[in-house]
Scaffold this motif. Structure first.
Motif, short mmCIF file in Angstrom:
data_model
loop_
_atom_site.label_atom_id
_atom_site.label_comp_id
_atom_site.label_asym_id
_atom_site.label_seq_id
_atom_site.Cartn_x
_atom_site.Cartn_y
_atom_site.Cartn_z
N GLY A 33 -3.01 34.93 73.05
CA GLY A 33 -3.06 33.50 73.33
C GLY A 33 -2.66 32.64 72.14
N ALA A 34 -1.97 33.23 71.19
CA ALA A 34 -1.56 32.48 69.99
C ALA A 34 -0.41 31.53 70.32
CB ALA A 34 -1.12 33.45 68.90
N LEU A 35 -0.30 30.48 69.53
CA LEU A 35 0.86 29.59 69.56
C LEU A 35 1.53 29.74 68.20
CD1 LEU A 35 -0.73 26.37 71.08
CD2 LEU A 35 0.70 28.07 72.26
N TRP A 36 2.79 30.17 68.20
CA TRP A 36 3.44 30.51 66.93
C TRP A 36 4.20 29.34 66.33
CZ3 TRP A 36 0.96 34.44 65.49
CH2 TRP A 36 0.65 35.49 66.35
N ALA A 37 3.99 29.14 65.04
CA ALA A 37 4.74 28.18 64.24
C ALA A 37 5.54 29.00 63.23
CB ALA A 37 3.79 27.22 63.52
N TYR A 38 6.87 28.96 63.34
CA TYR A 38 7.71 29.83 62.50
C TYR A 38 8.05 29.17 61.17
CZ TYR A 38 8.28 32.37 66.86
OH TYR A 38 8.04 33.05 68.01
N THR A 39 7.87 29.94 60.11
CA THR A 39 8.21 29.48 58.78
C THR A 39 8.66 30.71 57.98
OG1 THR A 39 7.43 28.22 56.86
CG2 THR A 39 5.80 29.61 57.98
N THR A 40 8.69 30.60 56.66
CA THR A 40 9.17 31.72 55.83
C THR A 40 8.12 32.11 54.79
OG1 THR A 40 10.23 30.17 54.31
CG2 THR A 40 11.59 31.04 56.10
N GLN A 41 8.29 33.31 54.27
CA GLN A 41 7.32 33.84 53.29
C GLN A 41 7.12 32.89 52.12
OE1 GLN A 41 5.61 36.69 53.48
NE2 GLN A 41 6.73 38.08 54.84
N ALA A 42 8.22 32.26 51.67
CA ALA A 42 8.14 31.40 50.50
C ALA A 42 7.26 30.17 50.74
CB ALA A 42 9.54 30.96 50.07
N ARG A 43 7.06 29.84 52.01
CA ARG A 43 6.29 28.64 52.34
C ARG A 43 4.83 28.93 52.71
NH1 ARG A 43 8.92 23.92 53.10
NH2 ARG A 43 11.19 23.96 52.88
N VAL A 44 4.45 30.20 52.60
CA VAL A 44 3.09 30.58 53.00
C VAL A 44 2.41 31.36 51.88
CG1 VAL A 44 1.68 31.86 54.65
CG2 VAL A 44 3.76 30.72 55.43
N THR A 45 1.20 30.96 51.56
CA THR A 45 0.35 31.73 50.66
C THR A 45 -0.89 32.15 51.44
OG1 THR A 45 1.11 30.39 48.79
CG2 THR A 45 -0.88 31.70 48.47
N VAL A 46 -1.09 33.46 51.49
CA VAL A 46 -2.25 33.99 52.22
C VAL A 46 -3.36 34.29 51.22
CG1 VAL A 46 -3.07 35.82 53.75
CG2 VAL A 46 -0.70 35.03 53.91
N LYS A 47 -4.55 33.73 51.51
CA LYS A 47 -5.71 33.99 50.67
C LYS A 47 -6.81 34.56 51.57
CE LYS A 47 -4.62 30.18 47.56
NZ LYS A 47 -4.98 28.80 47.14
N HIS A 48 -7.45 35.60 51.09
CA HIS A 48 -8.50 36.17 51.93
C HIS A 48 -9.56 36.86 51.09
CE1 HIS A 48 -6.91 40.31 51.52
NE2 HIS A 48 -5.73 39.71 51.51
N ALA A 49 -10.75 36.92 51.65
CA ALA A 49 -11.84 37.65 51.02
C ALA A 49 -11.49 39.13 51.01
CB ALA A 49 -13.13 37.41 51.79
N PRO A 50 -12.06 39.89 50.05
CA PRO A 50 -11.75 41.32 49.98
C PRO A 50 -11.99 42.01 51.32
CG PRO A 50 -13.03 40.64 48.07
CD PRO A 50 -12.99 39.46 49.00
N ASP A 51 -11.01 42.78 51.77
CA ASP A 51 -11.10 43.55 53.01
C ASP A 51 -11.15 42.70 54.28
OD1 ASP A 51 -11.13 45.94 51.52
OD2 ASP A 51 -13.30 45.83 51.29
#
Ligand SMILES: [Zn+2]
Length: 125
Positions: A33-51
């Motif tokens: 049920g996702a709605l996708w917004a397309y962009t590029t790797q250079a424009r996204v920084t993923v931050k997450h807690a360990p694991d």
């Protein structure tokens, strides 16, 4: 923009804006049920807690879906394997989009014809 899963363990900093989102009816997108917004790797920084970040790929393994292991929200998908591009599809349902300025949602027929079925909706409402 900052996309966050429900519990906040996974955050995507997105340096982009979107004039169209995509809803797909393929075997996985229809379930998510996702709605996708397309962009590029250079424009996204993923931050997450360990694991906290889990991934899922199947079949010919050309893309991999990422979700929060804590709250279950699907956050984005990325290319996988030798033919992978730098495209990132961010789940727009996690973005703080303005309900006063909803973004048109295009239906994509990933299940059968692999073609657009046109704009039928807008998000957020
Ligand atoms: Zn979470």
């Amino acid at each position: 923009m900052r996309a966050s899963c429900h519990c906040g363990a996974v955050v995507l900093e997105v340096d982009d804006s979107f004039s169209q989102l995509t809803a797909c009816n393929c075997s996985i997108c229809g379930r998510l049920g996702a709605l996708w917004a397309y962009t590029t790797q250079a424009r996204v920084t993923v931050k997450h807690a360990p694991d906290a970040l889990a991934s899922y790929a199947w079949g010919d393994r050309t893309i991999t879906f990422h979700h929060c292991r804590v709250c279950g929200c699907t956050t984005h998908y990325t290319g996988l394997g030798a033919q992978a591009t730098d495209r990132v599809a961010v789940n727009a349902r996690l973005l703080p989009l303005d309900p006063a300025a909803p973004v048109p949602v295009r239906r994509w027929d990933g299940r059968d014809s692999w073609s657009s079925l046109g704009v039928h909706d807008a998000w957020p409402w």
